[in-house]
Design an enzyme around this catalytic site. Sequence first.
Site, PDB file in Angstrom:
ATOM      1  N   ASP A 123       0.866  -1.195   0.000  1.00  0.00           N
ATOM      2  CA  ASP A 123       0.000   0.000   0.000  1.00  0.00           C
ATOM      3  C   ASP A 123       0.890   1.228   0.000  1.00  0.00           C
ATOM      4  O   ASP A 123       1.340   1.675   1.061  1.00  0.00           O
ATOM      5  CB  ASP A 123      -0.860   0.014   1.262  1.00  0.00           C
ATOM      6  CG  ASP A 123      -1.802  -1.172   1.323  1.00  0.00           C
ATOM      7  OD1 ASP A 123      -1.495  -2.130   2.070  1.00  0.00           O
ATOM      8  OD2 ASP A 123      -2.793  -1.146   0.604  1.00  0.00           O
ATOM      9  N   ASP A 142     -10.317  -4.341  -1.768  1.00  0.00           N
ATOM     10  CA  ASP A 142      -9.331  -3.975  -0.756  1.00  0.00           C
ATOM     11  C   ASP A 142     -10.011  -3.058   0.269  1.00  0.00           C
ATOM     12  O   ASP A 142     -10.497  -1.987  -0.077  1.00  0.00           O
ATOM     13  CB  ASP A 142      -8.173  -3.241  -1.436  1.00  0.00           C
ATOM     14  CG  ASP A 142      -7.113  -2.766  -0.472  1.00  0.00           C
ATOM     15  OD1 ASP A 142      -6.094  -2.228  -0.938  1.00  0.00           O
ATOM     16  OD2 ASP A 142      -7.296  -2.911   0.752  1.00  0.00           O
ATOM     17  N   GLY A 185      -5.654  -7.080   5.299  1.00  0.00           N
ATOM     18  CA  GLY A 185      -4.551  -6.748   6.197  1.00  0.00           C
ATOM     19  C   GLY A 185      -4.922  -7.152   7.615  1.00  0.00           C
ATOM     20  O   GLY A 185      -4.465  -8.174   8.137  1.00  0.00           O
TER      21      GLY A 185
HETATM   22  C1  DX5 Z   1      -6.552   1.401   2.459  1.00  0.00           C
HETATM   23  C2  DX5 Z   1      -5.623   0.249   2.606  1.00  0.00           C
HETATM   24  C3  DX5 Z   1      -6.318  -0.892   3.350  1.00  0.00           C
HETATM   25  C4  DX5 Z   1      -5.448  -2.098   3.521  1.00  0.00           C
HETATM   26  C5  DX5 Z   1      -6.272  -3.282   4.018  1.00  0.00           C
HETATM   27  O1  DX5 Z   1      -5.886   2.431   1.805  1.00  0.00           O
HETATM   28  O2  DX5 Z   1      -5.202  -0.185   1.320  1.00  0.00           O
HETATM   29  O3  DX5 Z   1      -7.470  -1.234   2.617  1.00  0.00           O
HETATM   30  O4  DX5 Z   1      -4.856  -2.406   2.343  1.00  0.00           O
HETATM   31  O5  DX5 Z   1      -6.891  -2.877   5.172  1.00  0.00           O
HETATM   32  P1  DX5 Z   1      -7.754  -3.878   6.079  1.00  0.00           P
HETATM   33  O6  DX5 Z   1      -7.703  -5.255   5.460  1.00  0.00           O
HETATM   34  O7  DX5 Z   1      -7.078  -3.835   7.408  1.00  0.00           O
HETATM   35  O8  DX5 Z   1      -9.132  -3.321   6.066  1.00  0.00           O
END
Ligand code: DX5
Length: 227
Positions: free
Chosen positions: A37, A179, A201
């Site tokens: 990211d 995502d 994540g």
């Molecule tokens: C947002 C990030 C999140 C990350 C995943 O900019 O890109 O979406 O990748 O976050 P979780 O899986 O913790 O929601």
Amino acid sequence: MTRPIQIAPSVLPADFARLGEEVAALEEAGVDLVQWDVMDGQFVPNLTFGPDVIAAARPHTSLPFEAHLMVHTPDAMAERYVEAGCQRLIVHVEACPHLHRTLEHVASLGATAAVALNPGTPASSIAHVLDLIDLVLVMTVNPGFGGQAYLASMEPKIAEVRAMLATTGRDAAVDVEVDGGIGPDTVAGAARAGANVLVAGSALYRDPEGLGHAVATLRRLATDAVT
Ligand code: DX5
């Protein structure tokens, strides 16, 4: 055409002091690729990985790397992330006034090109570049931070993107990725809507039974939802 389910970890929750070991652990846990990211503090109110950080992690795994470029100037930064070892670059439609040219530029660097859509951006914005990409990322949170709540309201957009790909004959070549807020309670809805690459994540790192269990659980739930 159902594209294969892939689990892609976001390394935002990983221990940044041990990123080499962390990506090796993700490979051991059975993920299909690693998503970085990349945030520049301009396009989103957060700052994360420069290309040198990704290059440092590169030798520690054979997994493909994709850079999710949440940045104001993807054209200016693309080459550095390819040199760092990313096979795919995901650029935001909202950051690319000349999207068609930007995607051609990414391909000219030897990487595969992909586009990301923020929650407020319509699927129609990518209608004229489907021949230049191998993945569409439908954001299911507003970008910038992990640990946010999944936006189920994005599921019609996921289905719309999948339908666009089918009607243009690109369905067999292009993945649909989601995502943000992807976990055991949300992954089935995203998969049923048409997503086949699932970025997670928090859900991976908070599983008390470990990364391998978390990856296997997401894969099973997503697969069951589409079979
Ligand atoms: C947002 C990030 C999140 C990350 C995943 O900019 O890109 O979406 O990748 O976050 P979780 O899986 O913790 O929601």
